[in-house]
Design a protein around this motif. Structure first.
Motif, PDB file in Angstrom:
ATOM      1  N   MET A   1     -34.234  29.735   1.495  1.00 24.22           N
ATOM      2  CA  MET A   1     -34.749  28.455   1.080  1.00 24.22           C
ATOM      3  C   MET A   1     -33.592  27.470   1.050  1.00 24.22           C
ATOM      4  N   ALA A   2     -33.812  26.304   1.573  1.00 25.41           N
ATOM      5  CA  ALA A   2     -32.771  25.283   1.573  1.00 25.41           C
ATOM      6  C   ALA A   2     -32.502  24.846   0.140  1.00 25.41           C
ATOM      7  N   GLU A   3     -31.260  24.587  -0.151  1.00 26.85           N
ATOM      8  CA  GLU A   3     -30.859  24.170  -1.486  1.00 26.85           C
ATOM      9  C   GLU A   3     -31.382  22.763  -1.757  1.00 26.85           C
ATOM     10  N   GLU A   4     -32.061  22.572  -2.882  1.00 27.05           N
ATOM     11  CA  GLU A   4     -32.581  21.249  -3.241  1.00 27.05           C
ATOM     12  C   GLU A   4     -31.444  20.409  -3.797  1.00 27.05           C
ATOM     13  N   MET A   5     -31.312  19.219  -3.294  1.00 24.10           N
ATOM     14  CA  MET A   5     -30.260  18.304  -3.745  1.00 24.10           C
ATOM     15  C   MET A   5     -30.821  17.389  -4.827  1.00 24.10           C
ATOM     16  N   LEU A   6     -30.028  17.131  -5.860  1.00 24.15           N
ATOM     17  CA  LEU A   6     -30.405  16.206  -6.915  1.00 24.15           C
ATOM     18  C   LEU A   6     -29.759  14.859  -6.636  1.00 24.15           C
ATOM     19  N   GLU A   7     -30.391  13.808  -7.127  1.00 22.03           N
ATOM     20  CA  GLU A   7     -29.881  12.455  -6.968  1.00 22.03           C
ATOM     21  C   GLU A   7     -29.558  11.885  -8.342  1.00 22.03           C
ATOM     22  N   LEU A   8     -28.517  11.064  -8.436  1.00 23.59           N
ATOM     23  CA  LEU A   8     -28.215  10.385  -9.690  1.00 23.59           C
ATOM     24  C   LEU A   8     -29.408   9.525 -10.078  1.00 23.59           C
ATOM     25  N   GLY A   9     -29.765   9.561 -11.338  1.00 25.81           N
ATOM     26  CA  GLY A   9     -30.905   8.803 -11.826  1.00 25.81           C
ATOM     27  C   GLY A   9     -32.219   9.574 -11.749  1.00 25.81           C
ATOM     28  N   GLN A  10     -32.211  10.727 -11.086  1.00 26.96           N
ATOM     29  CA  GLN A  10     -33.431  11.538 -10.967  1.00 26.96           C
ATOM     30  C   GLN A  10     -33.741  12.171 -12.320  1.00 26.96           C
ATOM     31  N   ARG A  11     -35.035  12.319 -12.634  1.00 27.91           N
ATOM     32  CA  ARG A  11     -35.447  12.976 -13.869  1.00 27.91           C
ATOM     33  C   ARG A  11     -35.521  14.472 -13.603  1.00 27.91           C
ATOM     34  N   ILE A  12     -34.942  15.254 -14.518  1.00 22.60           N
ATOM     35  CA  ILE A  12     -34.984  16.705 -14.396  1.00 22.60           C
ATOM     36  C   ILE A  12     -35.460  17.295 -15.713  1.00 22.60           C
ATOM     37  N   LYS A  13     -35.934  18.522 -15.680  1.00 26.47           N
ATOM     38  CA  LYS A  13     -36.436  19.186 -16.877  1.00 26.47           C
ATOM     39  C   LYS A  13     -35.936  20.621 -16.872  1.00 26.47           C
ATOM     40  N   ASP A  14     -35.470  21.075 -18.029  1.00 23.65           N
ATOM     41  CA  ASP A  14     -35.048  22.458 -18.155  1.00 23.65           C
ATOM     42  C   ASP A  14     -36.279  23.344 -18.088  1.00 23.65           C
ATOM     43  N   GLU A  15     -36.253  24.334 -17.233  1.00 22.95           N
ATOM     44  CA  GLU A  15     -37.376  25.253 -17.109  1.00 22.95           C
ATOM     45  C   GLU A  15     -36.943  26.599 -17.654  1.00 22.95           C
ATOM     46  N   PRO A  16     -37.589  27.062 -18.730  1.00 22.29           N
ATOM     47  CA  PRO A  16     -37.170  28.318 -19.336  1.00 22.29           C
ATOM     48  C   PRO A  16     -37.386  29.486 -18.376  1.00 22.29           C
ATOM     49  N   THR A  17     -36.565  30.515 -18.549  1.00 25.03           N
ATOM     50  CA  THR A  17     -36.696  31.722 -17.748  1.00 25.03           C
ATOM     51  C   THR A  17     -38.003  32.408 -18.102  1.00 25.03           C
ATOM     52  N   PHE A  18     -38.705  32.858 -17.087  1.00 27.95           N
ATOM     53  CA  PHE A  18     -39.955  33.573 -17.299  1.00 27.95           C
ATOM     54  C   PHE A  18     -39.603  35.001 -17.691  1.00 27.95           C
ATOM     55  N   ALA A  19     -39.784  35.349 -18.964  1.00 26.47           N
ATOM     56  CA  ALA A  19     -39.389  36.663 -19.460  1.00 26.47           C
ATOM     57  C   ALA A  19     -40.492  37.274 -20.319  1.00 26.47           C
ATOM     58  N   ALA A  20     -41.639  37.524 -19.715  1.00 22.67           N
ATOM     59  CA  ALA A  20     -42.755  38.157 -20.426  1.00 22.67           C
ATOM     60  C   ALA A  20     -42.468  39.644 -20.592  1.00 22.67           C
ATOM     61  N   PRO A  21     -42.921  40.240 -21.689  1.00 23.89           N
ATOM     62  CA  PRO A  21     -42.780  41.694 -21.844  1.00 23.89           C
ATOM     63  C   PRO A  21     -43.516  42.428 -20.719  1.00 23.89           C
ATOM     64  N   GLU A  22     -43.080  43.645 -20.422  1.00 25.06           N
ATOM     65  CA  GLU A  22     -43.719  44.425 -19.369  1.00 25.06           C
ATOM     66  C   GLU A  22     -45.175  44.691 -19.709  1.00 25.06           C
ATOM     67  N   GLY A  23     -46.015  44.680 -18.689  1.00 31.23           N
ATOM     68  CA  GLY A  23     -47.429  44.976 -18.892  1.00 31.23           C
ATOM     69  C   GLY A  23     -48.283  44.332 -17.815  1.00 31.23           C
ATOM     70  N   ASP A  24     -49.581  44.419 -18.017  1.00 27.22           N
ATOM     71  CA  ASP A  24     -50.560  43.850 -17.090  1.00 27.22           C
ATOM     72  C   ASP A  24     -51.069  42.532 -17.662  1.00 27.22           C
ATOM     73  N   TYR A  25     -51.057  41.477 -16.828  1.00 28.75           N
ATOM     74  CA  TYR A  25     -51.387  40.130 -17.263  1.00 28.75           C
ATOM     75  C   TYR A  25     -52.402  39.478 -16.334  1.00 28.75           C
ATOM     76  N   ARG A  26     -53.222  38.599 -16.926  1.00 27.92           N
ATOM     77  CA  ARG A  26     -54.060  37.713 -16.125  1.00 27.92           C
ATOM     78  C   ARG A  26     -53.159  36.583 -15.622  1.00 27.92           C
ATOM     79  N   PHE A  27     -53.439  36.103 -14.424  1.00 23.30           N
ATOM     80  CA  PHE A  27     -52.715  34.961 -13.872  1.00 23.30           C
ATOM     81  C   PHE A  27     -53.719  34.000 -13.253  1.00 23.30           C
ATOM     82  N   ALA A  28     -53.303  32.749 -13.092  1.00 24.82           N
ATOM     83  CA  ALA A  28     -54.085  31.742 -12.366  1.00 24.82           C
ATOM     84  C   ALA A  28     -53.160  31.110 -11.337  1.00 24.82           C
ATOM     85  N   VAL A  29     -53.686  30.823 -10.159  1.00 21.98           N
ATOM     86  CA  VAL A  29     -52.896  30.191  -9.097  1.00 21.98           C
ATOM     87  C   VAL A  29     -52.932  28.685  -9.332  1.00 21.98           C
ATOM     88  N   LYS A  30     -51.766  28.090  -9.559  1.00 23.32           N
ATOM     89  CA  LYS A  30     -51.662  26.658  -9.830  1.00 23.32           C
ATOM     90  C   LYS A  30     -51.537  25.847  -8.538  1.00 23.32           C
TER      91      LYS A  30
END
Length: 175
Positions: A1-30
């Motif tokens: 995957m090509a590296e995404e470049m950020l621009e000065l003035g761009q809005r960014i958001k911290d995205e937490p690491t997805f760390a669910a406990p092991e197991g079987d989960y329901r999911f939805a496709v966003k």
């Protein structure tokens, strides 16, 4: 995957690491998007190729028993020898059965739900993260207890009717 470049003035958001406990989960496709996979070195078993990046929503409870709305991006390389991963995903979304022929149309997956198996791993930086190791067939999926009954999006608080101002305050001035 090509590296995404950020621009000065761009809005960014911290995205937490997805760390669910092991197991079987329901999911939805966003959603889904396309990108290019670029191997990290010339000895990679997978060559540079197109890939489809599918964003899944998976609610789960964190270590403090709070509901977290995790997003996990699964990357499907568009190579004939890796088509099993795409067909497993389509079967997991309930779009057919094992052995069926599928059209590579990820629009049909958006909004679909299914059940997946999540396992935890420790990354190179020492952080714990989760990965999906299996998409279950709708007919043979296990009973889910890890996030059963949780909505796929945070519930909005009901809007309170605006109160008319009384007393010495200014009340509702219509701003």
């Amino acid at each position: 995957m090509a590296e995404e470049m950020l621009e000065l003035g761009q809005r960014i958001k911290d995205e937490p690491t997805f760390a669910a406990p092991e197991g079987d989960y329901r999911f939805a496709v966003k959603s889904w998007d396309t990108s290019m996979y670029q191997p990290r070195d010339e000895n990679s078993k997978i060559p540079a190729c197109k890939q489809v990046d599918v964003t899944l929503l998976i609610p789960y409870r964190d270590e403090n028993d709070n509901v977290v709305y995790g997003q996990r991006v699964e990357h499907f390389k568009l190579l004939a020898r890796l088509k099993f991963a795409i067909t497993n995903f389509f079967v997991g979304c309930g779009l057919g059965e094992r052995g069926d022929e599928f059209k590579l149309d990820f629009d049909q997956c958006v909004g679909k739900t299914g059940i997946c198996k999540i396992e935890q791993q420790v990354g190179g930086n020492g952080n714990l993260y989760s990965r999906i190791t299996e998409f279950y067939d709708h007919k043979s999926a296990p009973q889910v207890t890890m996030n059963d009954g949780m909505p796929f999006e945070p519930q909005q608080a009901p809007q309170q009717p605006q109160q008319q101002g009384y007393g010495y305050g200014y009340g509702n001035l219509g701003y």
